[in-house]
Structures are given as structure tokens and as C-alpha cells.
Design an enzyme around this catalytic site. Sequence first.
Site, PDB file in Angstrom:
ATOM      1  N   TYR A 284       0.851  -1.194   0.000  1.00 40.65           N
ATOM      2  CA  TYR A 284       0.000   0.000   0.000  1.00 40.65           C
ATOM      3  C   TYR A 284       0.892   1.251   0.000  1.00 40.65           C
ATOM      4  O   TYR A 284       1.562   1.551   0.988  1.00 40.65           O
ATOM      5  CB  TYR A 284      -0.875  -0.032   1.251  1.00 40.65           C
ATOM      6  CG  TYR A 284      -2.128   0.795   1.187  1.00 40.65           C
ATOM      7  CD1 TYR A 284      -2.072   2.178   1.201  1.00 40.65           C
ATOM      8  CD2 TYR A 284      -3.379   0.187   1.162  1.00 40.65           C
ATOM      9  CE1 TYR A 284      -3.224   2.934   1.167  1.00 40.65           C
ATOM     10  CE2 TYR A 284      -4.543   0.940   1.136  1.00 40.65           C
ATOM     11  CZ  TYR A 284      -4.451   2.320   1.140  1.00 40.65           C
ATOM     12  OH  TYR A 284      -5.591   3.070   1.108  1.00 40.65           O
ATOM     13  N   TYR A 332      -0.848   5.044 -10.455  1.00 40.34           N
ATOM     14  CA  TYR A 332      -1.891   4.290 -11.176  1.00 40.34           C
ATOM     15  C   TYR A 332      -3.261   4.883 -10.858  1.00 40.34           C
ATOM     16  O   TYR A 332      -3.847   5.611 -11.656  1.00 40.34           O
ATOM     17  CB  TYR A 332      -1.771   2.817 -10.804  1.00 40.34           C
ATOM     18  CG  TYR A 332      -2.984   1.949 -10.973  1.00 40.34           C
ATOM     19  CD1 TYR A 332      -3.661   1.856 -12.176  1.00 40.34           C
ATOM     20  CD2 TYR A 332      -3.429   1.166  -9.917  1.00 40.34           C
ATOM     21  CE1 TYR A 332      -4.769   1.024 -12.313  1.00 40.34           C
ATOM     22  CE2 TYR A 332      -4.519   0.336 -10.034  1.00 40.34           C
ATOM     23  CZ  TYR A 332      -5.193   0.272 -11.238  1.00 40.34           C
ATOM     24  OH  TYR A 332      -6.289  -0.545 -11.367  1.00 40.34           O
TER      25      TYR A 332
END
Length: 384
Positions: A284, A332
Site C-alpha cells: 500500500y 496508477y
Amino acid sequence: MTDLSQRIAIVGAAESDLGRVPGLSVLELQGQAARRALLDAGLTLKDVDGVFAHTDDKFSSLQVAEYLNIHPRFLDSTNVGGMSNILHVRHAMAAISAGLCSVALITYGSTQLSDGSRKLAPSGEDARSPRGQYITPYGQLNPIGYYAMVAQRHMHQYGTTREALAEVALAARRWAMLNPKAYRREPTSLEEILASSPIAEPLHQRDCCLVTDGGGAIVVTTADRARDLRQPPVHVLSIAEAFAHHYTPFETRDWLDTRVAQTAQAALDMAGLTRKDIDVVQIYDHFTIGVIQSLAELGFCKRGEGKDFVAGGRLGPGGDFPINTSGGGLSYNHPGMFGMLLLIEAIKQLRHECGQRQLPRAQRALVHAPGLVFSANTTLILGV
């Protein structure tokens, strides 16, 4: 949970539309992703009898079930921040094993970019809560203020540099350049990243995740049923979680040791694997310091060695320790919370569907995500 290793499989995975998606609601994004994931699996909405949903709102699973006209036998709306959808995999494993449902649909959706809700977050906080009384009034930015404090501590204790943080952001962008769905694909450089605007020292704009719209869905069922479905099953080999404190991070004893290591070792032990057996790593990356800290806590390098471990493009395409191959939350997409998209990229890598960014020997994936600010952590291992 050890008895469930390899008995549960993920059989469908899909993103919704991503990036800036004006005109679609959180429910519409989840519905879009759910239909795509079920089509991917070769199932229909009528096959689903368990709904596990997570949004930035309350009553998520009830809303999703109603919107999709599903009449489930089991519902779960557990929300512990960014790791929630990964935790839902564990809950789905337990529910399926207990006979409470047989096909679990796990969804997430967010319209933070279109809504501008990230900017408005402090105004929605209850002034009577502990954080509302004792932290927010004094100007602490949430969550970046906490991670800035971690970065300062990391620099003081281990000599970590802003150049090391920039290496994480640069690797993410280079992966994103190989991903047609990435929100930021333009080339960048260490110099450009270092020159980006300061947000909360020592973290600058490029050290922080994107804010986008989007979401995703996965479908979970038994390994036995998975054999007859459209996609090769991705087996859940193990999952572990740990809780460092409850809600406000000032209860944390050591901000550089948040019990991530405990989840990593428990997950590896349950799967019967070592770190050398892992081919795909998804971490993450809400902030660059989170990646450097997690790499050490997960045991891929020693504590304090993160700045050297990430140097020289090691995390990016062509490096010898590629991570976050989608481009991550830094380049992204990052629709509010990122756990679902971490899962989907790991699944796609194991199914060898990633095109230019595909890793050649992808058989086992480790996915790690936190919840809230150091409150909780979970580590999941998948395999084919």
C-alpha cells in the site's frame, strides 16, 4: 484459519472505470466492477449469496445488495480503512467455510476526485470524538501529518533521505507508464519529484498518493467450485492481521514498528513459505515513506536499510525487487482507499494478464495493507 489454506479461491476480479469518472455514483462504480468481475468468473448475480462491501459511506453491503438486486445470506460492511477489502477476503473465507454463503462478492467504490471529498474530510469529523477534540483543532493534517512525522522520525533514526523517498515515487511512475489504465503516465525524474511542492515536511506532493475516482470487485468461492469456472483459480494461501492500537495513532508505542512483521510472519507460516518464495509484492503506497517502512517491517530488508534497498531503480521495471507493478497509489489510481486495487493487480499478475508489466515468474503474491493510521495491518498471500 490454517485449515483453510488453499481451500478458498478468488475466481473473478475487475476494476470499474478509473481516474476521473464524472456522472457515476459510488454504487454505479461498484455495480460496474461487480458485473465485470462476475463475467470474468463466468458467474451471474444470481450466484452471489454473500456481499462484502466497503465505501466511504455507511451501510455499504446493504446498499450494494439492494442496487444489484442480490438477496444474500450473509452481509459484511467492515470498515477499517485501506485494508478493508483484504480483510473481507478473510471474512469471506470464514463465512464460506462455515456454510454461511458459497459465493462472496467483495466490492469497493469511491468518487473522491469528482466530489473533492478528500479536501473536505476534516469538516465531516465529529468534533466530540477524541481526534476531533484533541488533534484536529491543532492543525494536524489527516492522514499526511502523521506520515510526515513518521518520515521525520525515520530520517532521524536511520538517515533516510528525500532522495530515497523519491526513488519509490519514480519506480511507481515507471510501472504506470506500462499500464494503460494508469492516471499519471507521463515521464518524470528524481529531480522533478524532489522539486515538487512541500505538503507536510518532509513529504512533498509526489510523495503522496493520487486522488481519483474508481473501484473494483472480486469474487471468492471454494477451491472445489473454482475448478469448473472460467478463470484459473487464484488460491488464498494465507492471511493474517494485527492491531497496533485503536483509533488515534498517539497510542502507538513505536511509530517505526506497527506490528506489520507479526502479520508477515504469520502469513508466511500459514502458507508454509519463506520470503524467497514470493514472486509478486504489492504494498500500500499511500505515501512513499510507507513503502520504505513496510519493506523493512515485512522483512524484505533490515530495519534502517530501506534507503539503500530502494536505490538505483530496484523497485521499478527491470529492477531485481519489483513492487506495485500497476503504478500503485502514487501513479496508477487511488480512489479513496487502495486495498481493492492492490488485490486486483496481484490477481492479474498471477494470471499473467499484465501485458508489458507482467512479471515472468508470477506464482505467489504477497499483498500488504494498513488500516487507518497505524491502527491495523493485514498481509495476504495468494498462489496459483
